[in-house]
Structures are given as C-alpha cells and as structure tokens.
Design a protein around this motif. Structure first.
Motif, PDB file in Angstrom:
ATOM      1  N   VAL A  37      -3.870  70.620  56.747  1.00 56.23           N
ATOM      2  CA  VAL A  37      -4.739  70.706  57.917  1.00 56.23           C
ATOM      3  C   VAL A  37      -6.171  70.405  57.490  1.00 56.23           C
ATOM      4  CG1 VAL A  37      -4.981  73.229  57.661  1.00 56.23           C
ATOM      5  CG2 VAL A  37      -5.509  72.135  59.852  1.00 56.23           C
ATOM      6  N   VAL A  38      -6.866  69.638  58.311  1.00 51.77           N
ATOM      7  CA  VAL A  38      -8.233  69.196  58.037  1.00 51.77           C
ATOM      8  C   VAL A  38      -9.171  69.852  59.037  1.00 51.77           C
ATOM      9  CG1 VAL A  38      -9.728  67.197  57.714  1.00 51.77           C
ATOM     10  CG2 VAL A  38      -7.273  66.993  57.304  1.00 51.77           C
ATOM     11  N   PHE A  39     -10.324  70.348  58.558  1.00 50.94           N
ATOM     12  CA  PHE A  39     -11.290  71.041  59.399  1.00 50.94           C
ATOM     13  C   PHE A  39     -12.591  70.241  59.537  1.00 50.94           C
ATOM     14  CE2 PHE A  39      -8.438  74.345  57.923  1.00 50.94           C
ATOM     15  CZ  PHE A  39      -8.186  75.031  59.099  1.00 50.94           C
ATOM     16  N   PRO A  40     -13.416  70.564  60.552  1.00 54.45           N
ATOM     17  CA  PRO A  40     -14.648  69.802  60.805  1.00 54.45           C
ATOM     18  C   PRO A  40     -15.726  69.991  59.733  1.00 54.45           C
ATOM     19  CG  PRO A  40     -13.968  71.039  62.753  1.00 54.45           C
ATOM     20  CD  PRO A  40     -13.139  71.536  61.613  1.00 54.45           C
ATOM     21  N   GLU A  41     -16.791  69.248  59.891  1.00 52.83           N
ATOM     22  CA  GLU A  41     -17.953  69.337  59.007  1.00 52.83           C
ATOM     23  C   GLU A  41     -18.601  70.719  59.117  1.00 52.83           C
ATOM     24  OE1 GLU A  41     -21.801  66.549  57.897  1.00 52.83           O
ATOM     25  OE2 GLU A  41     -21.069  66.559  59.957  1.00 52.83           O
ATOM     26  N   LEU A  42     -18.909  71.313  57.948  1.00 52.89           N
ATOM     27  CA  LEU A  42     -19.551  72.632  57.885  1.00 52.89           C
ATOM     28  C   LEU A  42     -18.807  73.645  58.765  1.00 52.89           C
ATOM     29  CD1 LEU A  42     -23.316  71.577  57.802  1.00 52.89           C
ATOM     30  CD2 LEU A  42     -21.884  72.333  55.889  1.00 52.89           C
ATOM     31  N   ALA A  43     -17.492  73.644  58.612  1.00 50.70           N
ATOM     32  CA  ALA A  43     -16.639  74.477  59.466  1.00 50.70           C
ATOM     33  C   ALA A  43     -16.818  75.969  59.216  1.00 50.70           C
ATOM     34  CB  ALA A  43     -15.172  74.094  59.255  1.00 50.70           C
ATOM     35  N   LEU A  44     -17.306  76.361  58.047  1.00 54.98           N
ATOM     36  CA  LEU A  44     -17.388  77.778  57.736  1.00 54.98           C
ATOM     37  C   LEU A  44     -18.721  78.410  58.092  1.00 54.98           C
ATOM     38  CD1 LEU A  44     -15.454  78.048  54.374  1.00 54.98           C
ATOM     39  CD2 LEU A  44     -14.610  78.024  56.723  1.00 54.98           C
ATOM     40  N   THR A  45     -19.661  77.611  58.555  1.00 48.59           N
ATOM     41  CA  THR A  45     -20.982  78.143  58.896  1.00 48.59           C
ATOM     42  C   THR A  45     -21.508  77.637  60.230  1.00 48.59           C
ATOM     43  OG1 THR A  45     -22.019  76.294  57.715  1.00 48.59           O
ATOM     44  CG2 THR A  45     -21.698  78.348  56.480  1.00 48.59           C
ATOM     45  N   GLY A  46     -20.871  76.593  60.769  1.00 49.18           N
ATOM     46  CA  GLY A  46     -21.483  75.857  61.855  1.00 49.18           C
ATOM     47  C   GLY A  46     -22.551  74.924  61.308  1.00 49.18           C
ATOM     48  N   TYR A  47     -23.015  74.018  62.167  1.00 47.34           N
ATOM     49  CA  TYR A  47     -23.986  73.015  61.744  1.00 47.34           C
ATOM     50  C   TYR A  47     -25.393  73.600  61.877  1.00 47.34           C
ATOM     51  CZ  TYR A  47     -25.753  68.237  61.119  1.00 47.34           C
ATOM     52  OH  TYR A  47     -26.377  67.101  60.653  1.00 47.34           O
ATOM     53  N   GLU A  48     -25.691  74.550  60.993  1.00 44.58           N
ATOM     54  CA  GLU A  48     -26.946  75.308  61.037  1.00 44.58           C
ATOM     55  C   GLU A  48     -27.758  74.944  59.799  1.00 44.58           C
ATOM     56  OE1 GLU A  48     -27.478  77.107  63.724  1.00 44.58           O
ATOM     57  OE2 GLU A  48     -25.433  76.910  64.514  1.00 44.58           O
ATOM     58  N   LEU A  49     -28.390  73.784  59.822  1.00 44.30           N
ATOM     59  CA  LEU A  49     -28.933  73.205  58.594  1.00 44.30           C
ATOM     60  C   LEU A  49     -30.046  74.037  57.974  1.00 44.30           C
ATOM     61  CD1 LEU A  49     -28.947  69.383  59.415  1.00 44.30           C
ATOM     62  CD2 LEU A  49     -27.073  70.880  58.693  1.00 44.30           C
ATOM     63  N   ALA A  50     -31.053  74.420  58.742  1.00 42.87           N
ATOM     64  CA  ALA A  50     -32.180  75.166  58.184  1.00 42.87           C
ATOM     65  C   ALA A  50     -31.732  76.529  57.676  1.00 42.87           C
ATOM     66  CB  ALA A  50     -33.279  75.312  59.229  1.00 42.87           C
ATOM     67  N   VAL A  51     -30.833  77.177  58.388  1.00 47.71           N
ATOM     68  CA  VAL A  51     -30.315  78.474  57.953  1.00 47.71           C
ATOM     69  C   VAL A  51     -29.560  78.327  56.643  1.00 47.71           C
ATOM     70  CG1 VAL A  51     -28.774  80.375  58.550  1.00 47.71           C
ATOM     71  CG2 VAL A  51     -30.206  79.334  60.312  1.00 47.71           C
ATOM     72  N   LEU A  52     -28.748  77.285  56.542  1.00 38.70           N
ATOM     73  CA  LEU A  52     -27.994  77.045  55.317  1.00 38.70           C
ATOM     74  C   LEU A  52     -28.909  76.792  54.128  1.00 38.70           C
ATOM     75  CD1 LEU A  52     -25.081  74.825  56.634  1.00 38.70           C
ATOM     76  CD2 LEU A  52     -24.850  76.997  55.433  1.00 38.70           C
ATOM     77  N   ALA A  53     -29.945  76.007  54.350  1.00 34.23           N
ATOM     78  CA  ALA A  53     -30.865  75.694  53.261  1.00 34.23           C
ATOM     79  C   ALA A  53     -31.585  76.945  52.758  1.00 34.23           C
ATOM     80  CB  ALA A  53     -31.881  74.657  53.724  1.00 34.23           C
ATOM     81  N   ALA A  54     -31.812  77.888  53.653  1.00 31.88           N
ATOM     82  CA  ALA A  54     -32.604  79.071  53.302  1.00 31.88           C
ATOM     83  C   ALA A  54     -31.775  80.212  52.723  1.00 31.88           C
ATOM     84  CB  ALA A  54     -33.344  79.564  54.542  1.00 31.88           C
ATOM     85  N   ASP A  55     -30.455  80.156  52.863  1.00 34.83           N
ATOM     86  CA  ASP A  55     -29.620  81.294  52.471  1.00 34.83           C
ATOM     87  C   ASP A  55     -28.461  80.858  51.582  1.00 34.83           C
ATOM     88  OD1 ASP A  55     -28.172  83.594  52.190  1.00 34.83           O
ATOM     89  OD2 ASP A  55     -27.857  83.941  54.338  1.00 34.83           O
ATOM     90  N   PRO A  56     -28.650  80.882  50.249  1.00 38.46           N
ATOM     91  CA  PRO A  56     -27.558  80.512  49.338  1.00 38.46           C
ATOM     92  C   PRO A  56     -26.329  81.400  49.473  1.00 38.46           C
ATOM     93  CG  PRO A  56     -29.667  80.484  48.193  1.00 38.46           C
ATOM     94  CD  PRO A  56     -29.913  81.114  49.531  1.00 38.46           C
ATOM     95  N   GLY A  57     -26.474  82.561  50.110  1.00 37.32           N
ATOM     96  CA  GLY A  57     -25.318  83.410  50.330  1.00 37.32           C
ATOM     97  C   GLY A  57     -24.293  82.786  51.260  1.00 37.32           C
TER      98      GLY A  57
END
Length: 239
Positions: A37-57
């Motif tokens: 099974v194949v999942f979408p882009e950034l499936a585990l966080t949503g496409y939340e770019l600034a949040v992702l960049a700011a939180d290595p957790g």
C-alpha cells in the motif's frame, strides 16, 4: 501482485494519529488482498511545511518506534515522511517496509516544489526496490513532472512506479489526471498514485487515488472525498 493506493485526511503535525489512520487503511488494503500500500506525500504530518521545519520531533526515520503500528500491519508499505538528514533540514522521503516490517529502501524527493526549497533538503539519488518478483520505482509529487525520473526506472527494469503526492482542487485536478496516465503511456509501466483528500496545509486534497496500467488505462480510482484505498493487480510481463 495486488497494489493499493491510499488517500487520507491528515491530522496536522500529529505523527501518532496519522500512523494510526494509515495502519487502518493498510489493514483494509491487506483485507482486499493487496501486498503493498502506498500513502500520500507527508502522510504522517500533513503538508505543514513551516511546522515541520521548526520541530525535529516530527521528523521520522525508518526505525522510529512510532511507525510500529504501520510496520506490523502485515502488508508492505510505502509511507512518505519528513526524514532526518543529519543536518538542519529534513528531506521529504518515502520509507518502504516489507510485510514483516523490515526496512527495504528510502527515497528522498529530488525535485522540491517552490516553497519546499526553503524548508527541505533535496535528495540526490533514485529510489528502486524489488518485492514479490516485481521491480518498483519511486517518485514524490513534483518529481513526477520530470519524465526522466520514471524513465530511468523503466530502463532499469521497473514495472511499477509509485507516486506519493499532494494534488489539490483547482489546477491539481487537471495535473493529477494528465501527469500520471502520461507516465504510464510514455514508459509502459503501472503507475500508483496516493493523494490527500480534504484539508492539506494550504490546499484541499482532491483525492482520487488511482492505479493506471501500462499504456494509460485507468484500473482503479477512489472518489474525491472519502479516506480509503483502491486496489488493482499488476503483472510482471511486459507486452
């Protein structure tokens, strides 16, 4: 082999919640007889770019224990994450695990789209793997607008191209419906597209996860509103 394309609505910046949703869809795909099974882009966080960049957790490596519910779903998975790179920026990367939960390969998106370049590190190599006697190539959303990428996979014997993506309503509807059958026609491969459905960062995912046959015929397609999986059988022989 039967392959499943998933579409889901992510909980923003909540890896555990999205893993749980993905595991439910993986179980549904397994019950339908799929081996992958194949999942979408950034499936585990949503496409939340600034949040992702700011939180290595929120970054997720292949051995992250938060992936355990998905790795134990009894089906091979290709899930796209924000991947630690050892530097200040993560990569947008697809992690492939087999049905026993063993890590098979990782592919990092090479062609970053616009604002992604401000937050992520681009990958430098292609992603390919073999499962059940079938060779697969990997692409992530904007990657698939560069036909040389799936072309290299086809030249290397890949039979199926897996695309973890985000296409929204508006222009994304047309792009989704033209780019992917175009890859199938041009390179003679199956194409499996996973997409977001509903809110996805600044966009609204248009859904319609799908599988196309070599030559571009549509084999399976989801609707534009329901988190779900669609499945189709892929063969090993080239016509």
């Amino acid at each position: 082999m039967k392959i499943a394309a998933a579409q889901l609505t992510c909980t923003p910046a909540d890896v555990r919640a999205n893993v749980a949703r993905a595991a439910e869809l993986a179980a549904e795909a397994r019950e339908q007889g799929a081996g992958l099974v194949v999942f979408p882009e950034l499936a585990l966080t949503g496409y939340e770019l600034a949040v992702l960049a700011a939180d290595p957790g929120l970054w997720t490596a292949a051995d992250d224990p938060r992936l355990d519910p998905l790795r134990s779903a009894g089906i091979a998975t290709a899930v796209n994450v924000a991947l630690p790179t050892g530097g200040p920026r993560p990569a947008i990367a697809t992690l492939v695990h087999d049905a026993d939960g063993a890590h098979v390969t990782t592919y990092a998106k090479q062609h970053l789209y616009r604002h992604e370049q401000d937050f992520f590190r681009a990958g430098e190599g292609d992603g390919r793997f073999e499962l059940g006697g079938i060779r697969f190539s990997l692409g992530v959303c904007y990657d698939n607008h560069f036909p040389e990428l799936p072309g290299r996979g086809a030249a290397d014997g890949c039979r199926v191209h897996l695309a973890s993506s985000l296409y929204g309503t508006g222009d994304g509807i047309h792009e989704r419906a033209t780019v992917y059958p175009g890859i199938a026609r041009e390179h003679g491969v199956y194409v499996v597209l996973a997409n977001h459905v509903g809110p996805a960062g600044p966009w609204t995912g248009c859904g319609r996860a799908a599988v196309w046959a070599p030559g571009g015929a549509l084999l399976a397609e989801a609707d534009d509103r329901t988190p779900s999986v669609v499945t189709a059988s892929v063969g090993t022989a080239r016509s």
